[in-house]
Write a protein that holds these residues in place. Structure first.
Motif, PDB file in Angstrom:
ATOM      1  N   LEU A  17       0.850  -1.189   0.000  1.00 30.17           N
ATOM      2  CA  LEU A  17       0.000   0.000   0.000  1.00 30.17           C
ATOM      3  C   LEU A  17       0.883   1.234   0.000  1.00 30.17           C
ATOM      4  CD1 LEU A  17      -2.578  -1.152   2.707  1.00 30.17           C
ATOM      5  CD2 LEU A  17      -2.851  -1.251   0.220  1.00 30.17           C
ATOM      6  N   LEU A  18       0.538   2.165  -0.872  1.00 29.49           N
ATOM      7  CA  LEU A  18       1.297   3.408  -0.963  1.00 29.49           C
ATOM      8  C   LEU A  18       0.958   4.306   0.223  1.00 29.49           C
ATOM      9  CD1 LEU A  18       3.178   5.321  -2.567  1.00 29.49           C
ATOM     10  CD2 LEU A  18       1.126   6.163  -3.745  1.00 29.49           C
ATOM     11  N   VAL A  19       1.993   4.728   0.928  1.00 33.27           N
ATOM     12  CA  VAL A  19       1.806   5.605   2.084  1.00 33.27           C
ATOM     13  C   VAL A  19       2.121   7.054   1.733  1.00 33.27           C
ATOM     14  CG1 VAL A  19       2.598   6.139   4.414  1.00 33.27           C
ATOM     15  CG2 VAL A  19       2.243   3.767   3.730  1.00 33.27           C
ATOM     16  N   ALA A  20       3.241   7.272   1.097  1.00 34.77           N
ATOM     17  CA  ALA A  20       3.634   8.646   0.770  1.00 34.77           C
ATOM     18  C   ALA A  20       4.698   8.630  -0.303  1.00 34.77           C
ATOM     19  CB  ALA A  20       4.143   9.373   2.008  1.00 34.77           C
ATOM     20  N   GLU A  21       4.765   9.744  -1.029  1.00 41.01           N
ATOM     21  CA  GLU A  21       5.825   9.987  -1.998  1.00 41.01           C
ATOM     22  C   GLU A  21       6.489  11.314  -1.673  1.00 41.01           C
ATOM     23  OE1 GLU A  21       4.173   9.851  -5.886  1.00 41.01           O
ATOM     24  OE2 GLU A  21       4.157   7.656  -5.989  1.00 41.01           O
ATOM     25  N   ILE A  22       7.797  11.273  -1.506  1.00 42.28           N
ATOM     26  CA  ILE A  22       8.546  12.468  -1.133  1.00 42.28           C
ATOM     27  C   ILE A  22       9.555  12.751  -2.234  1.00 42.28           C
ATOM     28  CG2 ILE A  22      10.071  13.497   0.598  1.00 42.28           C
ATOM     29  CD1 ILE A  22       8.875  11.536   2.618  1.00 42.28           C
ATOM     30  N   GLU A  23       9.550  13.984  -2.720  1.00 42.33           N
ATOM     31  CA  GLU A  23      10.419  14.357  -3.841  1.00 42.33           C
ATOM     32  C   GLU A  23      11.270  15.552  -3.460  1.00 42.33           C
ATOM     33  OE1 GLU A  23      10.070  15.262  -8.651  1.00 42.33           O
ATOM     34  OE2 GLU A  23       8.286  14.931  -7.423  1.00 42.33           O
ATOM     35  N   ARG A  24      12.530  15.493  -3.819  1.00 43.81           N
ATOM     36  CA  ARG A  24      13.454  16.596  -3.578  1.00 43.81           C
ATOM     37  C   ARG A  24      14.064  17.019  -4.912  1.00 43.81           C
ATOM     38  NH1 ARG A  24      11.181  16.649   0.506  1.00 43.81           N
ATOM     39  NH2 ARG A  24      11.979  16.459   2.635  1.00 43.81           N
ATOM     40  N   LYS A  25      13.950  18.293  -5.229  1.00 43.60           N
ATOM     41  CA  LYS A  25      14.483  18.830  -6.476  1.00 43.60           C
ATOM     42  C   LYS A  25      15.551  19.872  -6.175  1.00 43.60           C
ATOM     43  CE  LYS A  25      10.166  18.194  -9.071  1.00 43.60           C
ATOM     44  NZ  LYS A  25       9.108  18.875  -9.882  1.00 43.60           N
ATOM     45  N   GLY A  26      16.458  20.043  -7.137  1.00 47.97           N
ATOM     46  CA  GLY A  26      17.478  21.067  -7.003  1.00 47.97           C
ATOM     47  C   GLY A  26      18.584  20.673  -6.062  1.00 47.97           C
ATOM     48  N   PRO A  27      19.521  21.595  -5.854  1.00 49.61           N
ATOM     49  CA  PRO A  27      20.674  21.301  -4.982  1.00 49.61           C
ATOM     50  C   PRO A  27      20.235  21.132  -3.519  1.00 49.61           C
ATOM     51  CG  PRO A  27      20.630  23.623  -5.601  1.00 49.61           C
ATOM     52  CD  PRO A  27      19.572  22.959  -6.412  1.00 49.61           C
ATOM     53  N   LEU A  28      21.020  20.384  -2.787  1.00 49.76           N
ATOM     54  CA  LEU A  28      20.701  20.127  -1.386  1.00 49.76           C
ATOM     55  C   LEU A  28      20.887  21.397  -0.558  1.00 49.76           C
ATOM     56  CD1 LEU A  28      19.979  18.073   0.816  1.00 49.76           C
ATOM     57  CD2 LEU A  28      22.434  17.604   1.063  1.00 49.76           C
ATOM     58  N   LYS A  29      19.874  21.703   0.249  1.00 49.05           N
ATOM     59  CA  LYS A  29      19.902  22.867   1.123  1.00 49.05           C
ATOM     60  C   LYS A  29      19.590  22.424   2.553  1.00 49.05           C
ATOM     61  CE  LYS A  29      18.304  25.939  -2.572  1.00 49.05           C
ATOM     62  NZ  LYS A  29      17.239  26.874  -3.001  1.00 49.05           N
ATOM     63  N   ALA A  30      19.858  23.325   3.474  1.00 50.92           N
ATOM     64  CA  ALA A  30      19.624  22.984   4.883  1.00 50.92           C
ATOM     65  C   ALA A  30      18.156  22.657   5.146  1.00 50.92           C
ATOM     66  CB  ALA A  30      20.069  24.139   5.790  1.00 50.92           C
ATOM     67  N   GLY A  31      17.258  23.403   4.498  1.00 51.72           N
ATOM     68  CA  GLY A  31      15.834  23.190   4.740  1.00 51.72           C
ATOM     69  C   GLY A  31      15.276  21.949   4.071  1.00 51.72           C
ATOM     70  N   SER A  32      15.979  21.369   3.106  1.00 54.94           N
ATOM     71  CA  SER A  32      15.466  20.198   2.391  1.00 54.94           C
ATOM     72  C   SER A  32      16.153  18.902   2.813  1.00 54.94           C
ATOM     73  CB  SER A  32      15.648  20.395   0.884  1.00 54.94           C
ATOM     74  OG  SER A  32      17.022  20.528   0.546  1.00 54.94           O
ATOM     75  N   LEU A  33      17.027  18.971   3.815  1.00 52.13           N
ATOM     76  CA  LEU A  33      17.718  17.775   4.273  1.00 52.13           C
ATOM     77  C   LEU A  33      16.825  16.996   5.241  1.00 52.13           C
ATOM     78  CD1 LEU A  33      20.311  16.083   4.349  1.00 52.13           C
ATOM     79  CD2 LEU A  33      21.090  17.525   6.261  1.00 52.13           C
ATOM     80  N   GLY A  34      16.466  15.792   4.858  1.00 55.04           N
ATOM     81  CA  GLY A  34      15.630  14.955   5.711  1.00 55.04           C
ATOM     82  C   GLY A  34      14.161  15.325   5.635  1.00 55.04           C
ATOM     83  N   LEU A  35      13.387  14.730   6.506  1.00 56.48           N
ATOM     84  CA  LEU A  35      11.949  14.994   6.545  1.00 56.48           C
ATOM     85  C   LEU A  35      11.655  16.339   7.189  1.00 56.48           C
ATOM     86  CD1 LEU A  35      10.499  11.560   7.725  1.00 56.48           C
ATOM     87  CD2 LEU A  35      10.102  12.633   5.498  1.00 56.48           C
ATOM     88  N   THR A  36      10.638  17.008   6.675  1.00 57.65           N
ATOM     89  CA  THR A  36      10.125  18.199   7.342  1.00 57.65           C
ATOM     90  C   THR A  36       9.054  17.778   8.337  1.00 57.65           C
ATOM     91  OG1 THR A  36       8.385  18.580   5.706  1.00 57.65           O
ATOM     92  CG2 THR A  36      10.555  19.571   5.281  1.00 57.65           C
ATOM     93  N   LEU A  37       8.679  18.699   9.219  1.00 58.65           N
ATOM     94  CA  LEU A  37       7.659  18.386  10.213  1.00 58.65           C
ATOM     95  C   LEU A  37       6.329  18.059   9.543  1.00 58.65           C
ATOM     96  CD1 LEU A  37       6.832  18.189  13.176  1.00 58.65           C
ATOM     97  CD2 LEU A  37       6.373  20.645  13.153  1.00 58.65           C
ATOM     98  N   ALA A  38       5.961  18.819   8.533  1.00 63.45           N
ATOM     99  CA  ALA A  38       4.699  18.567   7.830  1.00 63.45           C
ATOM    100  C   ALA A  38       4.708  17.198   7.144  1.00 63.45           C
ATOM    101  CB  ALA A  38       4.441  19.669   6.808  1.00 63.45           C
TER     102      ALA A  38
END
Length: 462
Positions: A17-38
């Motif tokens: 069963l599909l739970v979630a899809e998480i996509e990261r685009k562009g260069p790695l930044k501090a705010g995009s490293l790992g999961l966000t709270l939302a």
């Protein structure tokens, strides 16, 4: 970069069963490293939804078979419920099942129920909410849970208050319904002996209209040499002396063995003293040294103030100072007769015409008369405080004052100014007392099967 998170229920043949899809685009930044709270909140909510729906569906299938003959029971109708937990709400359709068709006696249709689940609220959700409600205000509890977890359903401040009060009422009812027996699994030899008992009181602002302003809350602590201390609290206006005495006796029974002559401490309040001695008739009541010496401190402050030094000649001021020092020495050594003689000597000096009309003398006379009445009312409760102190015994209610600070001040009055109803304060006191003693989790273990984790298996990939 795209991540797909799936879960699988059952054997290897079942589709994931599909739970979630998480996509990261562009260069790695501090705010995009790992999961966000939302993202983490959404992920938890989706996992909870799939897990709950699968569990309930399997449970309903099992319930449809008659426990006696194994025949299939038909479904009469459905109704919608919402399961509320720390990880979000899940909408479910719960059937009503007709009785077994092969039974001679007709059985009415029954709604499928899960053992121990009340109002479709997760016990862990109630536990965390009641724990937070006993620590911080209800509104901040709801805000904190909503900030960190997807606990959207059943997380309003009014709901948290209602659940915390219900937990407190259940704890209270459980205590009063108990027959006073101790835990059978614990032998009397390992229960330890109660070393000291103390009661004190505080006041809370009353929120009721046309109230007198505040009501009294009694707080106590039981010290045991062989185990942790036990706290208690109740609103005096709600509980009669008989009910409060039963509460004390039950707490004593749970905490340890009570020896004759055990020390009980109060600040000299007649009601608290009577309550303690009713529950422990063979105990020895000791007047708290702190409350006693505080009255002497007030007298000394008046005598050493600028106004007294100005208006009292040295031939009057120096003897009064010596009398006060002598009075404190006699009280420290438990010499009541000598202390009363010193009080009479102070009163005689304060009535001399030269200083009797001075403002410091008037104030001191009023205070010394109050001290005299205080000593006369508690004359059989004075101890040799010096001897007890040198032998390492308790002489004050400092251990009870800490209970007042933990149970009342930090949650209900000094740290968080607010008004209370007597019933609400009484119920929340039961929750806070269990929380301070580290026993709240054990109470939920008794009420909810599987709350402590029996039958649960959790494994990580690493």
């Amino acid at each position: 970069m795209k991540f797909t998170i799936q879960i699988k229920c059952g054997d290897d043949s079942s589709a994931p069963l599909l739970v979630a899809e998480i996509e990261r685009k562009g260069p790695l930044k501090a705010g995009s490293l790992g999961l966000t709270l939302a993202e983490s909140k959404g992920l938890l909510a989706n996992v909870q939804k799939e897990l709950v729906e699968s569990q309930v569906q399997r449970f309903i299938q099992d319930q449809r078979f008659c426990s006696e003959c194994g025949s299939l029971r038909t479904i009469k109708d459905y109704h919608n419920v919402r399961f509320k937990s720390l990880f979000g709400g899940v909408d479910l359709r719960v059937p009503r099942l007709n009785g077994c068709p092969f039974k001679k006696q007709k059985v009415l249709a029954t709604t499928v129920k899960i053992n121990g689940l009340n109002n479709w609220v997760s016990p862990e959700f109630e536990f965390i909410q009641s724990q937070l409600a006993a620590t911080i205000p209800y509104a901040r509890s709801a805000e904190l849970l909503g900030l960190l977890l997807p606990a959207d359903a059943g997380n309003a401040a009014s709901t948290i208050r209602r659940r915390a009060i219900r937990i407190g009422e259940r704890l209270d009812a459980e205590l009063h319904e108990h027959d006073g027996a101790t835990d059978k699994a614990e032998s009397p030899a390992h229960r330890g002996r109660i070393a000291a008992v103390g009661l004190d009181s505080g006041y809370l602002y009353d929120c009721r209209p046309n109230s007198i302003g505040s009501f009294e809350v009694v707080v106590g602590r039981i010290i045991n040499k062989g185990r942790d201390s036990r706290s208690l609290g109740f609103v005096r206006a709600i509980e009669s002396n008989q009910v409060a005495g039963h509460r004390l006796r039950q707490k004593f029974s749970e905490q340890g063995k009570v020896a004759n002559g055990v020390s009980v401490f109060t600040d000299g309040d007649p009601g608290l003293r009577r309550l303690l001695l009713t529950a422990l008739p063979k105990a020895r009541h000791i007047l708290d040294w702190y409350h006693l010496t505080r009255r002497l401190t007030v007298l000394k402050t008046i005598l050493l103030g600028k106004e007294a030094i100005k208006h009292f000649p040295a031939e009057y001021h120096d003897p009064l100072k010596k009398h006060l020092e002598s009075l404190k020495w006699r009280l420290w050594h438990g010499r009541l007769g000598g202390a009363i003689n010193r009080i009479k000597a102070i009163l005689f000096s304060l009535r001399l015409p030269t200083i009797s009309c001075k403002r410091p003398a008037i104030r001191m006379r009023r205070r010394i008369k109050e001290l005299l009445r205080y000593l006369q009312n508690n004359q059989d409760s004075l101890a040799n405080y010096g001897r007890r102190y040198r032998s390492g015994q308790r002489i004050s209610t400092a251990f009870v004052e800490s209970a007042v600070n933990q149970l009342i001040d930090k949650r209900m009055s000094k740290s968080q100014q607010m008004r209370w109803s007597p019933l609400g304060a009484h119920a929340l006191l039961q929750v806070r007392a269990e929380l301070v003693d580290g026993r709240l989790h054990a109470a939920f273990d008794r009420w909810y099967p599987g709350f402590a984790g029996e039958g649960l298996i959790f494994q990580t990939s690493r």
